[in-house]
Motif scaffolding. Structure first.
Motif, mmCIF file in Angstrom:
data_model
loop_
_atom_site.group_PDB
_atom_site.id
_atom_site.type_symbol
_atom_site.label_atom_id
_atom_site.label_comp_id
_atom_site.label_asym_id
_atom_site.label_seq_id
_atom_site.Cartn_x
_atom_site.Cartn_y
_atom_site.Cartn_z
ATOM 1 N N UNK A 97 2.047 13.903 34.293
ATOM 2 C CA UNK A 97 1.887 13.222 35.583
ATOM 3 C C UNK A 97 0.442 12.815 35.885
ATOM 4 N N UNK A 98 -0.494 13.719 35.646
ATOM 5 C CA UNK A 98 -1.884 13.446 36.018
ATOM 6 C C UNK A 98 -2.447 12.225 35.312
ATOM 7 N N UNK B 46 -7.164 17.989 39.788
ATOM 8 C CA UNK B 46 -6.232 19.111 39.606
ATOM 9 C C UNK B 46 -4.989 18.662 38.846
ATOM 10 N N UNK B 47 -4.414 17.513 39.221
ATOM 11 C CA UNK B 47 -3.184 17.109 38.543
ATOM 12 C C UNK B 47 -3.472 16.592 37.135
ATOM 13 N N UNK B 48 -4.724 16.188 36.866
ATOM 14 C CA UNK B 48 -5.073 15.701 35.535
ATOM 15 C C UNK B 48 -5.334 16.840 34.549
ATOM 16 N N UNK B 49 -5.766 17.998 35.083
ATOM 17 C CA UNK B 49 -6.246 19.073 34.200
ATOM 18 C C UNK B 49 -5.264 19.481 33.082
ATOM 19 N N UNK C 198 -3.424 8.539 37.082
ATOM 20 C CA UNK C 198 -4.765 7.946 37.056
ATOM 21 C C UNK C 198 -4.763 6.549 36.442
ATOM 22 N N UNK C 199 -3.900 6.339 35.448
ATOM 23 C CA UNK C 199 -3.789 4.983 34.876
ATOM 24 C C UNK C 199 -3.229 4.032 35.931
ATOM 25 N N UNK C 200 -2.243 4.509 36.695
ATOM 26 C CA UNK C 200 -1.695 3.672 37.770
ATOM 27 C C UNK C 200 -2.767 3.372 38.818
#
Lengths: 289, 274
Positions: A165-166, A104-107, A170-172
């Motif tokens: 943010x997304x 959801x946060x990546x979308x 995900x990279x983190x």
């Protein structure tokens, strides 16, 4: 046999040709143009030496553009990185629920900035936007998000942080997962506190990722264009105008080609400094396992 | 601490809040796209419109030559991808597998272009396209992206990992270099190629900046530009039509994302870090 020696050159030729025609040559041409006065229509380009640079650095509007760009970049990158790091520590867990939230946060990352910009224009509408309706619930009166120079730049920063943010999270998470587990087990055996473990272990191990995201984020945010072009047009009163938009405005609206190129050369310099910084620090300071 | 039920509840509320912050704007977009213009101006906002106004979508679609935009977007995104494959595969192979004079120099040139954003040099490229008579054509949208330093970098890494013995065995079998690339290298680098393809396609499908700068007529405009023009319909902003138009652009990508979430996320994270 002669083909054997020529073969690698033939293989790299198409790629190098594209880079030369569309990256290297234009950069040279841009530097050349920055020393000229030209309106695109007249056949002659007037050599003016460093005049464009002098005018640019004396131009109050451009000074504000520079300031806007730095504020935008500094705030966008620092906010996105700190929020994403916290979210990564929280969401780096197994389970369908966490996977769903990560998705959801990546979308927003894969959605066109055109749609994101228009969606947020609507959310930030002063009278009928969802954001002000929400604030009204807490007794806060309508905020003129995009129409007041006091809030306009901040509004664009909010959109950039929301979109970014997304990806950062995900990279983190990928960075966190590459840290060997046994280090944590050793820390747990030593009864190290969670906060101490984070600052003494996790953060140093994450420093290459942190560094990568900071530089990529800064270079990316220096180029902001879409949200400005669609949401504010650089206004109100120049409050959201940043370098790329300024180059666009001068080149395509005012036909000041030399002047716009000069701003481009300046941006090239800024990005160059950050790129060099990146490789310098990468080879020295950043901790590798 | 993990077993504490209060923590569990707080954790759940937090996750729900996150989903709300990132999904609610899209829900709001969908809701608006079905409303009448009057309903968009109701305050407090209505979440569910009285009637689903499907005609908003046809109004958005018919406000311009959207079939043409759609066609252009497809040609541009796919054209770029095909040319990129054609230029980066041999280049990456040469950089990974041959020792030749100047290879460091040429690889350096490639890496320098990786650092140069197109947003920086659009003006000189525009002037050049104008001189070549390519402005306002699909060529102006495709050619500058016909190769990718990033793609060469990614692919070179994976070509390097293929064991040398495999190539020697193939050469003993009289395989040409071309056959080695197509039969050994490309299949082994398939995950990287798919990753790169996804990355490239989404970036160029969504791009607004480059078409905005390079095109002047509908003949060569792409979908994001067409959608952005919806703002200019009849003075005031018709949010319902605007959101319907954007949904046409957003839904296909969200739909694909929903089904291939894992692969897409892995692709983007992979290309980001490595």
């Amino acid at each position: 046999m002669s083909l054997g020696k020529a073969r690698p050159y033939i293989m790299i030729f198409p790629a190098i040709l594209v880079f030369t025609l569309f990256f290297l040559y234009p950069i040279g041409y841009m530097i050349y143009l920055s020393f000229h006065d030209w309106n695109f229509i007249s056949p002659d380009k007037n050599y003016v030496g460093f005049d464009n640079f002098a005018t640019l650095l004396k131009d109050a509007k451009f000074m504000q553009v520079l300031q806007n760009t730095f504020i935008y970049s500094a705030l966008t990158v620092s906010l996105t990185i700190s929020i994403s790091l916290l979210l990564a520590l929280w969401l780096n867990r197994k389970g369908a629920m966490y996977g769903f939230v990560q998705g959801a946060i990546f979308s927003p990352h894969i959605i066109s900035l055109v749609s994101i910009s228009m969606l947020w224009m609507w959310l930030m509408d002063t009278d009928y936007g969802l954001l002000n309706w929400f604030l009204n619930l807490f007794g806060i009166s309508n905020v003129p998000w995009l129409t007041d120079p006091k809030t306009s730049l901040l509004s664009l920063i909010i959109v950039a942080v929301w979109k970014g943010i997304g990806y950062y999270t995900l990279i983190f998470i990928a960075g966190l997962q590459s840290i060997p587990k046994d280090i944590y087990e050793a820390a747990a055996l030593d009864d190290t506190s969670k906060v101490r473990t984070f600052f003494k272990l996790t953060l140093p191990m994450l420093s290459p990722t942190l560094f990568f995201l900071t530089i990529i984020g800064l270079i990316g945010s220096f180029q902001v264009f879409e949200t400005i072009s669609i949401m504010t047009g650089g206004g109100p009163i120049n409050s959201t105008n940043t370098i790329v938009y300024y180059i666009y405005e001068n080149g395509f609206r005012f036909f000041k080609i030399g002047y716009a190129s000069t701003a481009g050369v300046l941006l090239l310099g800024i990005i160059g400094v950050f790129t060099i910084l990146y490789f310098r620090l990468l080879s020295r300071k950043v901790h590798y396992q | 601490m993990k077993k504490n039920p209060l923590w569990k509840v707080l954790n759940g509320i937090g996750l729900l809040l996150l989903i709300t912050i990132f999904a609610l704007p899209f829900v709001w977009m969908i809701s608006t796209s079905f409303k009448t213009l009057g309903e968009t101006m109701v305050f407090p906002p209505k979440w569910i419109p009285d009637n689903l106004l499907w005609e908003n979508f046809s109004k958005a679609w018919n406000s311009g030559p959207f079939l043409k935009y759609f066609f252009n977007s497809t040609i541009v995104a796919l054209g770029i991808l095909v040319l990129q494959f054609a230029t980066i595969i041999p280049a990456a192979y040469a950089f990974a597998r041959y020792k030749f004079k100047g290879s460091n120099f040429f690889f350096g040139v490639t890496m320098v272009t990786l650092m140069i954003p197109t947003q920086l040099i659009f003006l000189p490229v525009y002037l050049q396209m104008s001189a070549w008579g390519l402005l306002d054509s699909l060529w102006a949208l495709i050619l500058p992206f016909a190769s990718s330093a990033f793609g060469i970098f990614l692919l070179r890494q994976s070509f390097k990992q293929v064991p040398e013995e495999l190539l020697e065995a193939a050469r003993l079998d009289q395989a040409s270099e071309w056959q080695i690339i197509m039969k050994i290298m490309v299949p082994m680098a398939k995950p990287v190629l798919i990753t790169f393809a996804m990355f490239s396609f989404i970036a160029h499908w969504n791009d607004y900046f480059w078409p905005l700068v390079m095109t002047t007529t509908d003949a060569s405009r792409t979908l994001p530009l067409g959608i952005s023009k919806l703002r200019e319909v009849d003075g005031g902003v018709a949010w319902n039509i605007l959101m319907a138009g954007n949904l046409i652009l957003v839904v296909p990508i969200l739909f694909v994302f929903f089904f291939a979430q894992r692969q897409i996320i892995r692709a983007f994270v992979y290309t980001g870090v490595k």
